[in-house]
Scaffold this active site. Sequence first.
Site, PDB file in Angstrom:
ATOM      1  N   ALA A  57       3.963  87.099  25.372  1.00 46.72           N
ATOM      2  CA  ALA A  57       3.606  87.645  26.680  1.00 46.72           C
ATOM      3  C   ALA A  57       3.906  86.646  27.789  1.00 46.72           C
ATOM      4  CB  ALA A  57       2.125  88.011  26.711  1.00 46.72           C
ATOM      5  N   GLY A  95       3.088  87.076  21.029  1.00 49.96           N
ATOM      6  CA  GLY A  95       3.631  88.418  20.952  1.00 49.96           C
ATOM      7  C   GLY A  95       5.048  88.453  20.426  1.00 49.96           C
ATOM      8  N   GLU A 115       4.336  88.614  16.821  1.00 46.41           N
ATOM      9  CA  GLU A 115       3.700  89.888  16.504  1.00 46.41           C
ATOM     10  C   GLU A 115       4.711  91.032  16.416  1.00 46.41           C
ATOM     11  OE1 GLU A 115      -0.771  90.111  18.034  1.00 46.41           O
ATOM     12  OE2 GLU A 115       0.575  89.354  19.591  1.00 46.41           O
ATOM     13  N   GLU A 160      -2.456  81.927  20.723  1.00 42.92           N
ATOM     14  CA  GLU A 160      -3.232  82.531  21.803  1.00 42.92           C
ATOM     15  C   GLU A 160      -4.571  81.839  22.049  1.00 42.92           C
ATOM     16  OE1 GLU A 160      -0.465  85.893  20.549  1.00 42.92           O
ATOM     17  OE2 GLU A 160      -1.496  84.203  19.602  1.00 42.92           O
TER      18      GLU A 160
END
Length: 257
Positions: free
Chosen positions: A63, A108, A111, A131
Amino acid sequence: MLPSIAEIEGHCAVITINNPPANTWTLASLQQLRDTINQLNQDPDVRALVITGAGTKFFSAGADLKQFADGDKGNAATVAAAFGAAFETLSAFRGVSIAAINGYAMGGGLEVALACDIRLAEEQAQLALPEASVGLLPCAGGTQNLTALVGEGWAKRMILCGERLSAAKAVTIGLVEEVVATGTVLQHALALAGKVANQSPASVSACKQLIQSGRKMPRSQALPLERELFVALFGTEDQQEGVNAFLEKRPAHWRNA
């Protein structure tokens, strides 16, 4: 730039995460990824999907943290929902999805690879879910998909302790299936995707459903479902084509019907 289908090779589509310099995800790019996969699901000729990163350094750094700097909960909810919708749509892609990890896969960025069926990584790749080091947590399937792949211990090491793994380490714990030379991962991913074309699309879809159901479904339910889906294939043209092609010693011509 947004993720885009760079090309369709045979029965495989290639999506490139292209947002320099680190191929970070934005709200717009997540929505486009979701829409692109939904579009591919409508094309019966596309049986595999490869996702990779633009450039040579980053697969994806995750992100764009600038969007969280103001601490706005409403914005966080919107972005989290977009991550979930995009990556769950990827996980549910009816064909085979392969992550071609060509560099750093962080947050992300890892992910999205975890949402794929298979992961290949170049030898210089680094993988992490950092994170918690910035006061956040993996909200796009990371806690669940990572644990399913590598077990609770390694998931806790990566998420709770912030361990970053090399590709060489990642393959030993089952986080990636293969490590390849720098600059070659897309080639290897496409070669693997090419093998999917030899499989019946209906069989692939049913098998994928069964494998992924095993994460949440007790064996007492999964085993009867396995037999049920086996019998259901006998209502397809491809089942007859596959068996007869084998008996006649010729390649099968799948009609996806």
